[in-house]
Design an enzyme around this catalytic site. Sequence first.
Site, short mmCIF file in Angstrom:
data_model
loop_
_atom_site.label_atom_id
_atom_site.label_comp_id
_atom_site.label_asym_id
_atom_site.label_seq_id
_atom_site.Cartn_x
_atom_site.Cartn_y
_atom_site.Cartn_z
N LYS A 136 27.01 -57.08 0.34
CA LYS A 136 25.82 -57.93 0.62
C LYS A 136 24.97 -57.34 1.63
O LYS A 136 25.23 -57.19 3.06
CB LYS A 136 26.51 -59.24 1.14
CG LYS A 136 25.56 -60.26 1.32
CD LYS A 136 26.01 -61.65 1.63
CE LYS A 136 25.12 -62.59 1.62
NZ LYS A 136 24.11 -62.63 2.47
N ASP A 186 21.85 -56.92 4.05
CA ASP A 186 21.07 -57.79 4.64
C ASP A 186 19.72 -57.63 5.03
O ASP A 186 19.13 -56.69 5.67
CB ASP A 186 21.97 -57.83 6.33
CG ASP A 186 21.49 -58.93 7.03
OD1 ASP A 186 21.00 -60.05 6.47
OD2 ASP A 186 21.72 -59.01 8.40
N LYS A 225 31.88 -63.39 4.31
CA LYS A 225 31.14 -62.69 5.45
C LYS A 225 31.97 -62.37 6.51
O LYS A 225 32.99 -63.03 6.72
CB LYS A 225 29.97 -63.61 5.90
CG LYS A 225 28.97 -63.98 5.12
CD LYS A 225 27.87 -64.64 5.80
CE LYS A 225 26.72 -64.76 4.66
NZ LYS A 225 25.45 -65.81 5.53
N CYS A 229 25.37 -49.56 48.94
CA CYS A 229 25.38 -49.15 50.19
C CYS A 229 23.98 -49.25 50.93
O CYS A 229 23.97 -49.02 52.24
CB CYS A 229 25.41 -47.34 50.33
SG CYS A 229 23.73 -46.91 49.46
N TYR A 269 21.25 -55.83 -7.77
CA TYR A 269 22.35 -56.70 -7.89
C TYR A 269 22.50 -57.50 -9.09
O TYR A 269 23.72 -58.10 -9.33
CB TYR A 269 22.78 -57.30 -6.76
CG TYR A 269 21.97 -58.24 -5.80
CD1 TYR A 269 21.95 -59.44 -6.51
CD2 TYR A 269 21.35 -57.99 -4.73
CE1 TYR A 269 20.64 -60.50 -5.95
CE2 TYR A 269 20.70 -58.95 -4.09
CZ TYR A 269 20.25 -60.01 -4.82
OH TYR A 269 19.44 -61.14 -4.21
N GLU A 275 30.92 -56.87 -4.18
CA GLU A 275 29.78 -56.02 -4.15
C GLU A 275 29.35 -56.13 -2.50
O GLU A 275 29.56 -57.07 -1.80
CB GLU A 275 28.55 -56.13 -4.96
CG GLU A 275 28.32 -57.65 -5.14
CD GLU A 275 27.27 -57.68 -6.48
OE1 GLU A 275 26.27 -57.27 -6.17
OE2 GLU A 275 27.82 -57.96 -7.65
N CYS A 277 26.57 -42.64 47.03
CA CYS A 277 26.58 -43.91 46.77
C CYS A 277 27.60 -44.05 45.71
O CYS A 277 28.48 -44.84 45.86
CB CYS A 277 25.34 -44.43 46.36
SG CYS A 277 25.53 -46.26 45.83
N CYS A 327 19.36 -44.78 43.61
CA CYS A 327 19.53 -45.04 44.88
C CYS A 327 19.44 -43.68 45.53
O CYS A 327 19.79 -42.40 45.16
CB CYS A 327 21.25 -45.32 44.89
SG CYS A 327 21.61 -45.50 46.62
N CYS A 346 19.75 -50.54 47.52
CA CYS A 346 20.87 -50.44 46.74
C CYS A 346 22.13 -51.61 47.13
O CYS A 346 22.39 -51.77 48.28
CB CYS A 346 21.67 -48.88 46.89
SG CYS A 346 23.27 -49.02 46.06
S1 IVH Z 1 24.22 -62.01 -5.55
C1 IVH Z 1 22.88 -66.69 -6.38
N1 IVH Z 1 24.57 -59.67 -4.50
O1 IVH Z 1 22.54 -62.41 -0.12
C2 IVH Z 1 22.37 -65.51 -5.53
N2 IVH Z 1 23.34 -61.45 -3.24
O2 IVH Z 1 23.77 -65.29 0.30
C3 IVH Z 1 23.08 -64.16 -6.16
N3 IVH Z 1 22.40 -60.43 -1.15
O3 IVH Z 1 19.96 -64.39 -1.64
C4 IVH Z 1 22.97 -63.35 -5.18
N4 IVH Z 1 23.37 -58.43 -1.29
O4 IVH Z 1 19.38 -62.12 -0.84
C5 IVH Z 1 23.95 -60.79 -4.37
N5 IVH Z 1 25.08 -57.59 -3.75
C6 IVH Z 1 24.42 -58.74 -3.47
C7 IVH Z 1 23.67 -59.02 -2.51
C8 IVH Z 1 22.97 -60.40 -2.33
C9 IVH Z 1 22.37 -59.18 -0.75
C10 IVH Z 1 21.66 -61.70 -0.61
C11 IVH Z 1 20.63 -62.13 -1.85
C12 IVH Z 1 21.04 -63.65 -1.66
C13 IVH Z 1 21.96 -64.01 -0.39
C14 IVH Z 1 22.75 -64.76 -0.82
#
Ligand code: IVH
Length: 695
Positions: A119, A121, A324, A421, A234, A117, A441, A436, A418
């Site tokens: 991740k 941020d 990552k 020139c 998630y 899935e 130039c 300039c 400048c």
């Molecule tokens: S599963 C045991 N799924 O990433 C933690 N985490 O590095 C289970 N995060 O603290 C997390 N997207 O804040 C999971 N699809 C996703 C996620 C996700 C972002 C974040 C989450 C977690 C951190 C872990």
Amino acid sequence: MSAKPTQETKHRVTQLRNVINDLRYRYHVLDDPSVTDAHYDSLMRELVAIEEQYPSLKTEDSPSQRVGGEPLKKFEQVKHQIPMLSLNDAFDEVELKAWDERMKRMVPEASYNYYSEIKMDGLAISLVYDNGQLKTAATRGDGLVGEDVTANIKTIRAIPLRLRESKQTAPYLKGLLEVRGEVYMPKQAFDKLNKERAAQNLPLFANPRNASAGSIRQLNPKITASRKLGFMAYQVIIAPTHPKLLKQHHQEHELAQELGFVSNGNNKLCSNLDQIVKFWHQMEKKRAKLPYQIDGLVIGVDDLRLRERLGVVGKAPRSAIAFKWPAEEVTTVVEDIAVQVGRTGAITPVAHLRPVEVAGSTVSRATLHNQNEIDRKDIRIGDTVVIRKAGDVIPEVVSVVKDLRPRHTKPYKIPKTCPICGSLVEQKPGEAVMRCTNPNCFSIQRRQLQHFVSKAAFDMEGLGPKILDRLIEEGLIKSFADLFELKLGDVEGLDRFGEKSAANIIQTIQSHKQITLARFLYALGIRNVGYETAVDLADFIVGKLPHHGTEIARHKSDAAFLGLLSQTTQDEWNSIKDVGPVVAQSIYNYFRDSKHINFLRDLIHQGVIITLPPKITANKEGVTGKSFVFTGTLESLTRDEAKEKVRKLGGEISESVSKNTDYVVAGAEPGSKLEKAEKLGVSVLTEAQYKKLIT
Ligand code: IVH
């Protein structure tokens, strides 16, 4: 005092809530908005008006509760029923494989499927529902105890205040149910927010993750409400009292959607590591185009019983890992700030950075836009800065790490004249950009650079005028030496430069670092010095160099070379055959200018290798002026010795055979050069014949 609501009003309120909740579900979860925002807002206004009139009708889970209530004094603490764990990281296939092997060593007999899935941020949030109604929303905190941010979380429309009822969800609506997921700020909302903050002189958020965290850990829910946050679920944690209907993690995502949450539509079931790695590469390419920031994948074992068996080690489950990509944000040092003149005369300040890897490629430049931007971020030479490079975007300086600022730095000011020139630089009132004042130039430096890369000079085929213009305008190159400093990550982000052609540009530049002295002198674009003059100059210079090697490179003979150029008098230049007083004057002027000498030194420091013509000690007919290629092994002398003899007699050595080659000297086991010589009808000499020729 308001009268009691009629049955009809009560009914209307319930209907309004249902319709509004359904519209929300369609918009956020199904991504299929069936009505306009105005339509939605209008229904919401009606609901709020009725609730105002009849406060007894207000409920905690009414969609009207999203507007954001009164500011809090502080956040209360919330103990998590089940600890919120973190994840270990894997940054490449090897680490991913090691994770997989660890699990399989522990539970070898199980069969493994993986849910991959996205991740997000953002910020992890736990949502606890009681009888289908949102009760508590909490941050992760230390994993055991978090902060109660319910009032803020309620303002996020992607989070249902009441869980949806359906056949699939019915078994889970009674009692407690916890949903975990990530609150995030869409990139667009982030940019808009920072623009607004810049206009109000407020400090900027460094990235969407900080912005979402800042918006949630915020005592005034009205502010949170204004921040356009999103949420993706998630994990669904089902109380032990509920029937154990779910066997796999991906079913939690399906259930989350049924319950009214958004789950990332890119997520994917994989049956082996190859599929995961392929998906990981695909998403990395897609990453920059997504409307929100992501930093990798979360890979987890799909089978929930297997997850339990694998257990937890330290603070992380064994059954999942964060896979990552290379960071899009890194720190480095601003070594210099240079200013660049664009086509319209616009002056762009550019940070020259200590080269650093970011998002998988090396970066050495970052645009600083204009003086206002520099002032706002207070960027100085010597500063350690945070650099960001996301996908196709040009690298930029996000912020300065002020604690690492060296002593005695000064705020940076764009020069008043400048750098190309020397004309005055002006800033029109109300404009951020400086220009300039010399309308020609840009064309000056453009012409110089075009000459530098032209066929008789550095011969960088592929670096056409369009590309050069673009590099100049982006502030990536100002002087010739800048060309050699460019890194892939500096040009990758420019429009119309796909990954391939960006790589080609860097490759072209880097593979043309070696050049003959005559070409080099010609490339400098000294006034009145054409190619023929450059050849004469080269012979003259070589005759004067104290120790004559075969090349000028850093630490080899650069000091003698540069000293010679700067100290030769006008009369001496004039003494060269075919160099008259006017030409001698411009050569003299050029090399007397320390700016030019410094710039030649820069070029040599960038790895430019200038090859020298042989010092001719004697002339010999049949050798002087002839071109030789050597192939195979010689018996009585080394190849280098043999070449040196040719050079001393005024012959030239080449590495490849062409129709301009006069002789190919073939030793034992000659290579393909011999075949080529025969094909082209070039004279082939044996070692004995060669020796006869040179003695
Ligand atoms: S599963 C045991 N799924 O990433 C933690 N985490 O590095 C289970 N995060 O603290 C997390 N997207 O804040 C999971 N699809 C996703 C996620 C996700 C972002 C974040 C989450 C977690 C951190 C872990």
